[in-house]
Scaffold this active site. Structure first.
Site, short mmCIF file in Angstrom:
data_model
loop_
_atom_site.label_atom_id
_atom_site.label_comp_id
_atom_site.label_asym_id
_atom_site.label_seq_id
_atom_site.Cartn_x
_atom_site.Cartn_y
_atom_site.Cartn_z
N SER A 83 56.73 19.71 -56.61
CA SER A 83 55.49 19.97 -55.29
C SER A 83 55.50 21.33 -53.96
O SER A 83 56.48 22.00 -54.98
CB SER A 83 55.57 18.67 -53.93
N ARG A 91 50.68 31.18 -53.74
CA ARG A 91 51.06 32.26 -53.70
C ARG A 91 52.30 31.76 -54.63
O ARG A 91 53.06 32.97 -54.19
CB ARG A 91 52.28 31.90 -52.52
N SER A 118 51.50 14.76 -62.59
CA SER A 118 50.42 14.03 -61.70
C SER A 118 49.16 14.65 -61.58
O SER A 118 47.86 14.06 -61.63
CB SER A 118 50.50 14.41 -60.29
N TYR A 123 50.28 21.58 -66.59
CA TYR A 123 51.39 22.58 -67.32
C TYR A 123 50.87 23.39 -68.39
O TYR A 123 52.27 23.69 -68.95
CB TYR A 123 52.21 20.72 -67.01
N PHE A 409 60.04 9.59 -64.21
CA PHE A 409 61.38 9.60 -63.24
C PHE A 409 60.60 10.94 -62.37
O PHE A 409 61.32 11.70 -62.29
CB PHE A 409 61.60 10.07 -64.64
#
Length: 409
Positions: A83, A91, A118, A123, A409
């Protein structure tokens, strides 16, 4: 940037996890879930980004072994709890954590990193490819029946307490780990995860129930589920929500599904996470009365291309040279010669002319046998440099059963 990425200290866990909860909406997790994840957190494999005394980013990596085609269980970092504080986006916080984490995974000698996303768009730029999918299914149990195979009537079913039956259920799960690529061999403590049953997450349904399937005194399967009673003017229309189902043979599997579809006072069975080639779809009497959806599940990142490709086997003999692009982990970039078959493989650096050009993201997507290299080529994400190389490699990389991640997980 004025931030500092560092290994998580035990004293910082509450703040670190609280920032994770805030990033995912700010609703605190149930106390039992929070306590379990604190116990499961591997502090030496978890990092946080700090701006002064503020935690602005979180990330962790569980220790898993992932089943790959051929049945080997390959060490993998289970990337989790990622997160970035909403006040600190753009940033470079996420990029700096992904950089640190993949360097760490490489130093640990683990050839794979895996995650569930999520938001799946995040990714790919870090080299992760979608390597497994999951099916959801909503079955009209008033119209659908199970076409059970021979031996189903020999399976005895009985209710059991969820906690009391936990060891038997876990033993069945452990025996199924090698049956599909993508399944996880877990460290001790993870057997507690399937037992979590916070009341606020039941959506008005019953506490979790458990039924064991037995034959000749041996547990050969189990199912855990919730029952949500509902009624209207026409009568009962309860709903069953599947949590987990595993079985050691087709008859036990069919017996458990037949039970679920036959529970009194119910009219629907809902399962959120099943393999895309679940035998269920060949057992039901009317597939049109089973609404099926498919979405991404586990994303795979090859941290060490050579070790990862050597760890699995291949459906047919293959001899192919990949020209791999990997800007984020440049130690993977360049040409690799893969030779292998159903017995084993070798993947080494080479100066030979390449047959296929692709990024490490495409290798991750194809790694477990779900996404075809040929499909990626048709999408323009794999370039064929030698005629016929795409089809040869695609066939070799395939899997006889669809890969599947049984839990998050």
């Amino acid at each position: 940037m004025t931030t500092d990425v560092r290994v998580l200290r035990r004293d910082d866990w509450n703040e670190w996890y609280g920032k994770l909860e805030l990033a995912f909406g700010g609703i605190p997790e149930a106390p039992e879930a929070r306590a379990l994840y604190e116990d499961l957190t591997e502090f030496d494999r978890s990092i946080g980004t700090w701006d002064g005394d503020r935690c602005v980013g979180t990330a962790g990596a569980f220790t898993f072994r992932v089943t790959v085609p051929g049945g080997a269980q390959v060490p993998a970092a289970g990337v989790t709890m990622v997160s970035v504080a909403a006040t600190d986006r753009r940033r470079g916080v996420l990029t700096s954590m992904m950089r640190r984490q993949l360097d760490d995974v490489r130093s640990w000698g683990e050839p794979l990193a895996v995650l569930t996303a999520s938001e799946p768009a995040i990714y790919g730029r870090f080299g992760y490819g979608i390597a497994t999918r999951q099916a959801s299914v909503e079955i009209d149990s008033t119209r659908v029946r199970i076409d059970a195979p021979a031996g189903t009537d020999d399976v005895r079913l009985r209710f059991a307490g969820v906690a009391e039956a936990a060891a038997e259920c876990e033993a069945v799960y452990v025996r199924t780990i090698g049956s599909r690529p993508g399944m996880l061999a877990r460290r001790p403590g993870w057997e507690r995860l399937p037992l979590l049953d916070p009341p606020q997450e039941r959506e008005g349904a019953s506490p979790m129930q458990c039924v064991l399937a037995e034959r000749d005194g041996e547990t050969v399967g189990y199912v855990r589920f919730h029952n949500k009673p509902e009624w209207d003017a026409a009568g009962p229309k309860g709903r069953i929500t599947l949590r987990h189902i595993d079985a050691l043979d087709p008859a036990a599997y069919a017996a458990l599904w037949r039970f679920l579809l036959g529970i009194d006072l119910t009219s629907a069975v809902h399962a959120r996470n099943r393999p895309v080639d679940d035998p269920l779809f060949s057992l039901v009497s009317d597939i049109r009365r089973c609404r099926v959806g498919v979405r991404d599940s586990m994303h795979v990142r090859l941290v060490d291309v050579g070790a990862a490709l050597e760890a699995r086997t291949y459906q047919v003999p293959v001899d192919v040279v990949f020209d791999v692009e990997d800007d984020f982990c440049p130690w993977n970039a360049g040409r690799w010669r893969l030779t292998g078959d159903a017995k084993g493989a070798s993947c080494k650096r080479t100066g030979d002319e390449p047959d296929l050009a692709l990024s490490v993201r495409e290798l991750g997507a194809a790694y477990l046998g779900d996404t075809s290299l040929a499909a990626l080529a048709r999408a323009g994400r794999v370039r064929e440099l030698r005629p016929g190389a795409v089809d040869e490699a695609a066939l070799a990389f395939g899997s006889t059963v669809a890969p599947w991640l049984p839990h998050g997980f």
